[in-house]
Design an enzyme around this catalytic site. Structure first.
Site, mmCIF file in Angstrom:
data_model
loop_
_atom_site.group_PDB
_atom_site.id
_atom_site.type_symbol
_atom_site.label_atom_id
_atom_site.label_comp_id
_atom_site.label_asym_id
_atom_site.label_seq_id
_atom_site.Cartn_x
_atom_site.Cartn_y
_atom_site.Cartn_z
ATOM 1 N N ARG A 53 0.880 -1.176 0.000
ATOM 2 C CA ARG A 53 0.000 0.000 0.000
ATOM 3 C C ARG A 53 0.915 1.224 0.000
ATOM 4 N NH1 ARG A 53 2.396 1.757 3.815
ATOM 5 N NH2 ARG A 53 0.870 3.426 3.938
ATOM 6 N N ALA A 55 0.869 5.196 -2.006
ATOM 7 C CA ALA A 55 0.696 5.532 -3.419
ATOM 8 C C ALA A 55 1.881 5.128 -4.309
ATOM 9 C CB ALA A 55 0.389 7.019 -3.549
ATOM 10 N N ARG A 90 -7.486 -0.068 -6.681
ATOM 11 C CA ARG A 90 -7.683 1.028 -5.714
ATOM 12 C C ARG A 90 -7.824 2.345 -6.493
ATOM 13 N NH1 ARG A 90 -4.184 1.124 -0.473
ATOM 14 N NH2 ARG A 90 -6.072 2.207 0.201
ATOM 15 N N GLN A 202 -2.078 2.310 10.105
ATOM 16 C CA GLN A 202 -0.777 2.363 9.395
ATOM 17 C C GLN A 202 0.276 3.122 10.201
ATOM 18 O OE1 GLN A 202 -3.747 2.961 7.934
ATOM 19 N NE2 GLN A 202 -3.737 2.478 5.770
ATOM 20 N N ASP A 243 -1.825 10.781 -1.815
ATOM 21 C CA ASP A 243 -2.217 9.746 -2.781
ATOM 22 C C ASP A 243 -2.573 10.342 -4.131
ATOM 23 O OD1 ASP A 243 -2.895 8.725 0.089
ATOM 24 O OD2 ASP A 243 -2.510 6.990 -1.188
ATOM 25 N N ASN A 253 -5.078 12.576 0.962
ATOM 26 C CA ASN A 253 -4.236 11.677 1.756
ATOM 27 C C ASN A 253 -5.149 10.898 2.708
ATOM 28 O OD1 ASN A 253 -1.554 10.725 2.385
ATOM 29 N ND2 ASN A 253 -1.771 11.733 4.362
ATOM 30 N N LYS A 254 -4.554 10.038 3.489
ATOM 31 C CA LYS A 254 -5.306 9.157 4.381
ATOM 32 C C LYS A 254 -6.337 9.929 5.204
ATOM 33 C CE LYS A 254 -5.115 5.614 4.552
ATOM 34 N NZ LYS A 254 -6.072 4.791 3.779
HETATM 35 O O1 MRU Z 1 -4.453 3.239 2.262
HETATM 36 P P1 MRU Z 1 -2.963 3.393 2.174
HETATM 37 O O2 MRU Z 1 -2.239 2.790 3.329
HETATM 38 O O3 MRU Z 1 -2.435 2.955 0.838
HETATM 39 O O4 MRU Z 1 -2.758 4.958 2.272
HETATM 40 C C1 MRU Z 1 -1.456 5.485 2.282
HETATM 41 C C2 MRU Z 1 -1.434 6.934 2.489
HETATM 42 O O5 MRU Z 1 -2.440 7.598 2.609
HETATM 43 C C3 MRU Z 1 -0.105 7.584 2.430
HETATM 44 O O6 MRU Z 1 -0.046 8.675 3.304
HETATM 45 C C4 MRU Z 1 0.102 8.065 0.991
HETATM 46 O O7 MRU Z 1 0.033 6.993 0.100
HETATM 47 C C5 MRU Z 1 1.347 8.758 0.802
HETATM 48 S S1 MRU Z 1 2.612 7.601 0.790
HETATM 49 C C6 MRU Z 1 4.015 7.902 0.368
#
Ligand code: MRU
Length: 365
Positions: A53, A55, A90, A202, A243, A253-254
């Protein structure tokens, strides 16, 4: 980065020259295991189920997934099938679409007999470019942390981060954590506040694992704690990943990132997003309107995974039985709340002009 003293990337081609090995992130932090991908379908499942996981890593896995697909069927139909199965995994991280488009455009110029070789080479190039981009993000972000350190009178620079935007989310180094690692290597004292990042944790599981493995001082905090810390002057800077970032600088982002940006603005704390250019979606401006937000399974909210005192890793239910649950996985922080965007080419204001100053080739595009 090193795990148990051994250098690892999050994804690499195994010794047989064809199998793609990935770190199984669903097993961290309690077990460090590799998973071996042999087909495009397996790569798609690994992305969908979040074995991999983040991005940038999603994009690189998709590229290797196409290579695995070309191994099985390098025909035009095989290429289309591989791209379709990987593209349906995704929706939010634009690196997925970016990597697939790049692979498809290149492979279209080659006949089936060459496609497997070309695909592995290109996937390897995308992985190497990601490592170089993240290292450069680290160098540019280091400047920001050095300036804060100079004002801190020798005290540790206190960084707040959300989710995992470290090396586990990329191929190496990370995005938001790359400046942290660069500063740590440069001898700047740091303390990282790590949002646990419900529902999948995470931050608690992955970011804490990474920082711990590299000896970076950190504290895991519940997701609702950041605003309180900022009010009490305990956060010098927020750095998050992304992302998908629009051409105007809106940052997806998350889920929960937006709330941290609001708290940062209210408390005068600078708020940066760190991302490689593969995360910029130049086709859209308005992130709230145009970025598709992934809805993940309800079970991620209703259940929590953890280790019991006797060492068993279990999932237990945490939500009242029968309650409805919503699980949007990302949110969008509007550009007006973002102090700057740290990319492989430097730091820019979060605006169309700011991003174009770093990527002038996108002007008029
Ligand atoms: O759902 P995920 O774990 O794939 O989400 C990841 C994130 O939101 C990260 O902050 C984002 O991908 C930036 S990563 C370098």
């Amino acid at each position: 980065m090193r795990v148990h003293g051994q250098p690892y990337r999050t994804i690499f081609v195994a010794d047989d020259g064809v199998t793609v090995a990935v770190i199984d992130q669903t097993r961290l932090p309690f077990a460090f295991e590799l998973q071996h991908l042999r087909t495009a379908e397996q790569a798609a499942v690994a992305i969908r189920d979040m074995v991999v996981r983040g991005a940038p890593l999603i994009g690189v896995t998709a590229a290797y997934g196409v290579a695995l697909g070309m191994r099985a069927d390098p025909s035009d139909a095989g290429l289309e099938r591989a791209v379709a199965v990987l593209g349906a995994t995704r929706p939010t991280a634009v690196n997925l679409r970016w990597a697939l488009a790049r692979m498809q455009a290149l492979l279209a110029c080659h006949g089936p007999p060459e496609r497997m070789r070309v695909a592995y080479e290109e996937a390897g190039r995308i992985a190497d470019e990601d490592v170089a981009a993240c290292a450069a993000i680290g160098r540019h972000g280091l400047g920001i942390l050095e300036q804060i350190h100079a004002r801190r009178d020798g005290g540790a620079v206190r960084v707040l981060t959300h989710c995992n935007a470290g090396w586990l989310a990329c191929v190496d180094w990370g995005t938001a954590l790359a400046p942290v690692y660069a500063a740590h290597e440069a001898g700047i004292p740091l303390h990282v506040h790590v949002d646990e990042t419900r529902p999948r944790n995470q931050g608690a599981a992955l970011t804490a694992f990474e920082l711990g493995a590299h000896g970076v001082p950190h504290t895991v905090i519940a997701d609702n704690t950041g605003g309180h810390l900022m009010q009490h002057g305990q956060v010098d800077v927020c750095i998050v990943g992304s992302d998908r970032t629009t051409a105007a600088g809106d940052v997806a982002n998350k889920i929960g990132t937006y709330l941290k940006a609001l708290a940062a603005r209210d408390n005068g704390v600078p708020f940066y997003a760190a991302l490689p250019s593969s995360t910029i979606d130049w086709t859209i401006d308005d992130g709230v309107r145009d970025i598709p937000i992934e809805e993940r399974p309800a079970r991620e909210v209703t259940h929590v995974r953890g280790r019991t005192d006797d060492g068993r890793v279990l999932e237990v239910q945490a939500v009242a039985p029968g309650s409805a649950v919503a699980n949007p996985a990302f949110d969008v922080t509007p550009a007006r709340l973002v102090t700057g965007i740290i990319t492989e080419r430097g730091v820019a204001p979060a605006s169309r002009e700011g991003l174009l100053s770093l990527y002038p080739e996108r002007r008029g595009g």
